[in-house]
Design an enzyme around this catalytic site. Structure first.
Site, PDB file in Angstrom:
ATOM      1  N   LYS A   1     -46.182 -45.406 -36.470  1.00  0.00           N
ATOM      2  CA  LYS A   1     -46.696 -46.397 -35.706  1.00  0.00           C
ATOM      3  C   LYS A   1     -48.038 -45.905 -35.060  1.00  0.00           C
ATOM      4  CE  LYS A   1     -42.551 -49.305 -34.509  1.00  0.00           C
ATOM      5  NZ  LYS A   1     -42.942 -50.458 -34.865  1.00  0.00           N
TER       6      LYS A   1
ATOM      7  N   LYS B   1     -44.203 -52.918 -47.353  1.00  0.00           N
ATOM      8  CA  LYS B   1     -43.307 -53.685 -46.819  1.00  0.00           C
ATOM      9  C   LYS B   1     -43.549 -54.985 -46.080  1.00  0.00           C
ATOM     10  CE  LYS B   1     -38.887 -52.884 -44.044  1.00  0.00           C
ATOM     11  NZ  LYS B   1     -38.382 -52.287 -43.127  1.00  0.00           N
TER      12      LYS B   1
ATOM     13  N   LYS C   1     -43.873 -59.289 -40.468  1.00  0.00           N
ATOM     14  CA  LYS C   1     -44.524 -60.123 -39.432  1.00  0.00           C
ATOM     15  C   LYS C   1     -45.628 -59.640 -38.892  1.00  0.00           C
ATOM     16  CE  LYS C   1     -42.988 -63.432 -37.840  1.00  0.00           C
ATOM     17  NZ  LYS C   1     -42.156 -64.094 -36.800  1.00  0.00           N
TER      18      LYS C   1
END
Length: 350
Positions: free
Chosen positions: A123, A216, A219
């Protein structure tokens, strides 16, 4: 602590889920409601699903947005088939023992264990190519404490309810191993209280982006055409799948390395039909890419359509969703508070 088989899962409040969330997690949770995990027990297992709004704070968003996303996730889970009379569905932040136990566990968790966790690195770095990144690296000096320490809260989520089984994909196994390590550390420090949870490995592989089958489905992707949202119209689903990345090779074959786009669509169809990709290849023998995409779109619509319609009814009946959450949160609080009192006594807080 609990001796009945108990399943615990958590899901981020990201609003309406996308197809990857459904096939990767939610579909499995729905199926678990009618399964019997412990053949030796006459009692059915418990299932807890927490909408982890405390975890969501690791990426701050406007308060109104978080509240709306949390409600939409709750309504979506019910629309997908989560039965509030069979599964305890609740908002994490309403059960204060989560953070109490997190602090107790954080006080015995070595920083080195957290430093080895991969998710904060991906991240922070924005990709999986984080190499030797660690908490002492210059690139990590902007790392927020919540993102670094959130695995401890995840461990607390699981251990607080005496969970025996955790359904996860293969990319989440590290978190369960971390939880088991923290559990062992607690037992060495204070004595045996918890049962180490076991992994229930999901058979469904990750659902990949329609635009980049090497990534992947997510959203967070700014391109809405990269995913199927569970509220997408039939026309939107058809359009997105028709435009999904494939290749110019003749015939239908399953080869994730050489044909990732085709293979991703076949995997979606297979997961929706509960068959293997190889069986889908046999079923679609002689299909063109367009015919294959039409079949995939039809299968997606068959699943998403009823969910979308149920979701619309729930959004119009907000009071029902809120009532379900409040009732389930009382159940969660009762179990969590009883367990926390035992834990608090063990560590000297009562």
């Amino acid at each position: 602590m609990n001796r009945v088989a108990r399943v615990f899962s958590g899901i981020q409040p990201t609003g309406v889920p996308q197809l990857g969330n459904y096939l990767g997690s939610i579909k499995n949770w729905v199926a678990l409601q009618s399964q019997h995990l412990d053949p030796a027990s006459s009692q059915p297992h418990d299932q807890y699903i927490s909408i982890v709004d405390l975890h969501a704070l690791t990426v701050p968003r406007p308060p109104a947005r978080l509240r709306a996303d949390t409600f939409e996730m709750a309504a979506s889970l019910i629309a997908c088939g989560i039965d509030p009379s069979r599964t305890v569905l609740f908002r994490q932040s309403t059960v204060h023992a989560h953070t109490q136990l997190m602090w107790a566990l954080a006080c015995i968790t070595p920083v080195g264990w957290l430093n080895r966790m991969t998710q904060w690195k991906s991240k922070l770095h924005g990709s999986q190519q984080y190499g030797s990144l660690n908490v002492h690296s210059a690139a990590a000096q902007s790392l927020l404490t919540g993102l670094f320490a959130y695995p401890v809260l995840m461990a607390a989520d699981v251990l607080l309810y005496g969970a025996t089984h955790i359904p996860v994909g293969d990319d989440q196994i590290q978190h369960i191993e971390f939880t088991r390590d923290v559990c062992d550390q607690f037992h060495k420090t204070y004595g045996h209280v918890f049962s180490a949870p076991r992994v229930l490995l999901s058979q469904t592989k990750r659902v990949m982006s329609l635009k980049d089958p090497l990534r992947k489905m997510s959203k967070s992707d700014p391109n809405d055409s990269s995913r199927i949202n569970l509220t997408d119209s039939d026309d939107a689903i058809i359009r997105k799948i028709r435009k999904a990345h494939t290749d110019s090779i003749q015939g239908i074959s399953y080869d994730p390395v050489e044909r990732p786009g085709i293979s991703s669509l076949l995997s979606i169809y297979a997961a929706l039909r509960d068959v293997s990709p190889e069986q889908v290849v046999q079923e679609m023998e002689g299909f063109t890419n367009l015919q294959m995409k039409e079949a995939v779109a039809s299968a997606v619509i068959e699943t998403v359509g009823p969910i979308r319609e149920h979701m619309a009814r729930l959004v119009d009946d907000r009071g029902y969703v809120e009532r379900v959450l409040r009732e389930n949160e009382e159940k969660a609080k009762s179990v969590a508070e009883d367990n926390w009192q035992n834990i608090a006594k063990c560590i000297g807080l009562s």
